[in-house]
Enzyme design. Structure first.
Site, PDB file in Angstrom:
ATOM      1  N   ARG A  88       1.068  -1.378   0.022  1.00  0.00           N
ATOM      2  CA  ARG A  88       0.044  -0.159  -0.185  1.00  0.00           C
ATOM      3  C   ARG A  88       0.873   1.339  -0.097  1.00  0.00           C
ATOM      4  O   ARG A  88       0.556   2.239  -0.507  1.00  0.00           O
ATOM      5  CB  ARG A  88      -0.745   0.138   1.125  1.00  0.00           C
ATOM      6  N   GLN A 127     -10.844   9.036   6.824  1.00  0.00           N
ATOM      7  CA  GLN A 127     -10.549   7.935   7.162  1.00  0.00           C
ATOM      8  C   GLN A 127      -9.632   7.214   6.383  1.00  0.00           C
ATOM      9  O   GLN A 127      -8.706   6.131   6.833  1.00  0.00           O
ATOM     10  CB  GLN A 127     -11.715   6.852   6.878  1.00  0.00           C
ATOM     11  N   ASN A 128      -8.667   8.011   5.494  1.00  0.00           N
ATOM     12  CA  ASN A 128      -7.808   7.377   4.678  1.00  0.00           C
ATOM     13  C   ASN A 128      -6.612   7.743   5.431  1.00  0.00           C
ATOM     14  O   ASN A 128      -6.312   8.687   5.929  1.00  0.00           O
ATOM     15  CB  ASN A 128      -7.773   8.194   3.279  1.00  0.00           C
ATOM     16  N   HIS A 165      -7.907   7.617  11.077  1.00  0.00           N
ATOM     17  CA  HIS A 165      -7.180   6.392  11.099  1.00  0.00           C
ATOM     18  C   HIS A 165      -5.620   6.228  11.036  1.00  0.00           C
ATOM     19  O   HIS A 165      -5.169   5.377  10.831  1.00  0.00           O
ATOM     20  CB  HIS A 165      -7.972   5.589   9.983  1.00  0.00           C
ATOM     21  N   CYS A 178       8.001   0.350  25.665  1.00  0.00           N
ATOM     22  CA  CYS A 178       8.542   1.439  24.671  1.00  0.00           C
ATOM     23  C   CYS A 178       7.506   2.028  23.961  1.00  0.00           C
ATOM     24  O   CYS A 178       6.897   3.368  24.097  1.00  0.00           O
ATOM     25  CB  CYS A 178       9.607   0.724  23.787  1.00  0.00           C
ATOM     26  N   CYS A 222      14.548   1.004  20.551  1.00  0.00           N
ATOM     27  CA  CYS A 222      14.656  -0.126  21.351  1.00  0.00           C
ATOM     28  C   CYS A 222      15.123  -1.504  20.516  1.00  0.00           C
ATOM     29  O   CYS A 222      15.356  -2.453  21.064  1.00  0.00           O
ATOM     30  CB  CYS A 222      13.735  -0.388  22.348  1.00  0.00           C
ATOM     31  N   GLY A 257     -17.299   9.529  -0.755  1.00  0.00           N
ATOM     32  CA  GLY A 257     -16.543   8.260  -0.963  1.00  0.00           C
ATOM     33  C   GLY A 257     -16.437   7.283   0.068  1.00  0.00           C
ATOM     34  O   GLY A 257     -15.314   6.543   0.142  1.00  0.00           O
ATOM     35  N   THR A 258     -17.475   7.212   0.964  1.00  0.00           N
ATOM     36  CA  THR A 258     -17.213   6.232   1.937  1.00  0.00           C
ATOM     37  C   THR A 258     -18.503   5.177   1.846  1.00  0.00           C
ATOM     38  O   THR A 258     -19.637   5.759   1.752  1.00  0.00           O
ATOM     39  CB  THR A 258     -17.112   6.715   3.432  1.00  0.00           C
ATOM     40  N   SER A 259     -18.212   4.003   2.168  1.00  0.00           N
ATOM     41  CA  SER A 259     -19.303   2.969   2.330  1.00  0.00           C
ATOM     42  C   SER A 259     -20.280   3.197   3.545  1.00  0.00           C
ATOM     43  O   SER A 259     -21.276   2.440   3.518  1.00  0.00           O
ATOM     44  CB  SER A 259     -18.905   1.552   2.120  1.00  0.00           C
TER      45      SER A 259
END
Ligand code: APR
Ligand code: ZN
Length: 314
Positions: A88, A127-128, A165, A178, A222, A257-259
């Protein structure tokens, strides 16, 4: 996947069907005072980033993308999840903001918005995780003289953009003691991921490698295994309280553009509507509960949004 369909009329108006009247929408936009937008994968689809719930199903290679976006999926195979995220990231490196990102970015800036919607506030909640809205905003801002940006963009009550998100470029250390978070735009993140984005692509005969944990991304503090830093299913999105407060005060929400199936994003339109505000849905197709919207514009986001926000020729 179609991403450039022309604007087409939604179902003809019946009693309770949403309006498809663009001029009526523009009047509402012009008189609204607190406007928010909740955006999803369809906003970035015209930039070539695949959506999740398309007709081809939510599969990556042969795996369920939703399982790959959970803590359980990561515990099951950090190698596979990191290859998914690497894939992605590589797609996003090649992508550019499209005309819809650009229109929303301009609408964020009072310099442009005041002409269309005087005295209003606006926050884009996405949300992208591709950072394309952030990129578009930076690019619009840098094209303007600094004194034309106004103070609107630094109002903490109305931030221009909330990436609820997170980002594909954030990483988090998995060591409980950590938990160090960092941002990393390296391509690839580590040598073992190089080229794995091509596996299963047409013509590729490479089998999927099972990369040992020691060769996956490691914490710069770490040395423990890192996980992708974005929000997975079952985790609480960022800045939820802020998002809910903005939603409760909104008199207009643009649903782009969101379901509208993933919470809490999916319930924002209902909150605005219940408080007497207006809901305008922009989607290439019918989506969940869109029949309850006040306005419904069917078409590709990069075609309809510049027109709807009057940001086409500015
Ligand atoms: N223009 C406008 N809308 C489009 C376009 C386009 N060019 N192409 C697709 N769409 C619409 C689809 O019709 C669909 O309604 O975009 C929507 C994408 O829906 P999803 O794939 O479900 O994406 P989204 O709603 O963002 O998913 C929410 O779920 O998978 C998780 O965390 C992930 O953020 C994501 C969340
Ligand atoms: Zn660490």
């Amino acid at each position: 996947m179609t991403t450039t369909a022309n604007v087409k009329a939604a179902t003809p108006n019946q009693c309770d069907e949403p309006s498809t009247d663009m001029e009526a929408f523009k009047k509402i936009l012009g008189s609204s005072k607190n406007i928010i937008c909740i955006a999803g994968a369809g906003l970035s689809a015209p930039s070539g980033i695949p959506i999740f719930r398309g007709s081809e199903g939510a599969l990556w290679r042969k795996y369920d993308m939703f399982k790959l976006s959970t803590k359980a999926g990561f515990l099951d195979s950090p190698s596979r999840v990191w290859q998914f995220e690497h894939y992605r990231r590589e797609l996003v490196f090649k992508a550019k903001p499209n005309a819809a990102h650009d229109a929303l970015a301009k609408f964020t800036i009072p310099y442009f918005r005041e002409r269309v919607s005087p005295g209003s506030t606006f926050t884009l909640i996405t949300q992208n995780v591709d950072e394309l809205s952030r990129k578009a905003l930076e690019s619009v801002k840098s094209s303007l003289p600094p004194d034309s940006l106004g103070e609107g963009l630094s109002d903490p009550e109305h931030p221009p953009l909330i990436e609820m998100h997170g980002s594909l470029f954030d990483l988090e250390c998995t060591a409980y003691e950590c938990k160090h978070r960092e941002t990393n735009y390296d391509s690839p993140l580590c040598p073992a991921l190089a080229g794995t984005e091509l596996i299963y692509e047409v013509g590729s005969k490479e089998p999927e490698p099972d990369i040992p944990k020691k060769n996956l991304p490691r914490c710069s503090k770490c040395g423990s295994l890192q996980r992708p830093g974005m929000v997975w299913f079952g985790e609480v999105p960022y800045r939820v309280d802020e998002v809910l407060k903005l939603t409760e005060n909104a008199d207009l929400i643009l649903v782009v553009g969101t379901s509208s199936v993933v919470h809490p994003a999916a319930k924002l339109a209902g909150i605005v509507k219940a408080a007497g505000g207006k809901v305008a849905v922009f989607n290439i197709d019918r989506s969940k509960r869109d029949e309850q919207a006040d306005f419904l514009f069917l078409g590709s986001a990069d075609v309809i949004l510049p027109e709807a926000l009057s940001m086409k020729h500015v």
